[in-house]
Write an enzyme that holds these catalytic residues in place. Sequence first.
Site, short mmCIF file in Angstrom:
data_model
loop_
_atom_site.label_atom_id
_atom_site.label_comp_id
_atom_site.label_asym_id
_atom_site.label_seq_id
_atom_site.Cartn_x
_atom_site.Cartn_y
_atom_site.Cartn_z
N GLY A 1 17.06 -8.43 46.05
CA GLY A 1 15.82 -7.67 46.16
C GLY A 1 16.14 -6.19 46.08
CE LYS A 2 18.84 -1.04 45.12
NZ LYS A 2 20.29 -1.25 45.24
N GLY A 3 14.17 -2.02 46.93
CA GLY A 3 12.98 -1.24 47.24
C GLY A 3 13.15 0.19 46.78
#
Length: 437
Positions: free
Chosen positions: A122-124
């Site tokens: 995931g990444k933000g």
Amino acid sequence: MTPEQARQAQATVERALGGAEVNPYEMFRAQVDLAGQKLGYPADILELVKRPERVVEVSIPVRMDDGRIEVFTGYRVQHSSARGPYKGGIRYHPSVTLDEVKALAGWMAWKCAVVDIPLGGGKGGIVCDPTRMSEGELERLTRRYTAMILPVIGPQHDIPAPDVNTNSRIMNWVMDTATALRGEPMYGVVTGKDLAVGGARGRREATGRGVVIVMEELLAQLGKRIAGTRVAVQGFGNVGSVAAQLLHEKGAKVVGVSDVSGALYHPEGLDIPALVAHVARSPQRWIAGYTAPGVEALPGPEVLTLDVEVLVPAALEGQITADNASRIQAQVIVEGANGPTTPEADLILEARGRVVAPDILANAGGVIVSYFEWVQNLQNFYWDEEETHERLASLLRRAFRGVWDHAQKHGVSLRTSAFMLGLERIVEAIRLRGIFP
Ligand code: NAD
């Protein structure tokens, strides 16, 4: 792969050959397609693994110090949970885009699979310029972003970490906000925290340390060693400065480093501890303003083309391009940053016999020790630094050997080998789990 997919993968590379800027998410998709083609995987499976499972976009209102309300845009992209909870950093940068976050989330899924830890990707990111924000504004931004994405993150679900322009202080605020809103301790909701609030010994240095471990393994395969090797490092933040410091300690000559403020060069090697001390004192954490006998200031991009044996890009994506790849003198490139080399530059480097240790292997030290931190949070039992170092080195050396051997067996580059290994593991997990319903 269908002829249409092969055409699309080829088109991405050709666009890069035409000098157009490559969209990072297209770059990720092309890398997966290439690996899928080598493995003979069908189109539907490749489409499934290239797409993020969930994309969240949030509006983040922040009361600025001058009383205005500014509304920032933030993202959390959950690429794959096939092998475990989503895992990946949060980036604060003015050039953050959804496609960049999607690419970074996909690369995280592959990275965790390549080093074989039980996590997904995931990444933000938040579109903002933290260098122009006060501490109070940054804290309010972080806490509101955390509140907005809290429905989709959690210790058993999705665990963020630091990335460009975010650090332990910001991770502490994420943990504290989640704890306050959920009404129970949430140490395992985020990694990269300070030690006193559930951080892991060795996490801050983990990515840079991993870069050096992978470099050591790769040089050994090429009959070389770190001591005496001339190295250039682009980016002097968490990853670049730690890698430079450890390389200096191991006797390498770090002759060039750069950051957003410019580059520094010394033909006999820079005094890295003195430079690290200078950066720690500088209000913006820049190398600019550092002076010492024999040190020359250069335009930032020149660090990439210095006369060195090893180059460590440790800044942002898209730095080694069609424009500069043919001028890169380093024989070995160890990617500390995510996505620093465009697909076309990759082809040029390969044609020129350069060896690239790909990002999803070379910078995996960070997520490995993030995994260790999360395990310690869940058990509420903390390891000493030596144990972390030993486990990190053992996991990364094993992953390097896997990627190296696979590359030799299939006659492919280390990047394609790593993408093939990651793809095999993600697809195997999906096959075993089945498709719901
Ligand atoms: P950071 O914010 O600590 O440092 C970034 C550095 O890059 C700074 O020194 C900045 O001045 C420099 N920089 C920015 N633009 C530049 C440019 N155009 N030219 C030269 N230097 C420039 O970030 P970081 O955590 O060190 O991350 C660096 C890279 O490593 C990113 O690609 C990130 O995704 C990747 N990465 C980080 C981690 C981690 O644990 N922090 C883990 C894996 C990968």
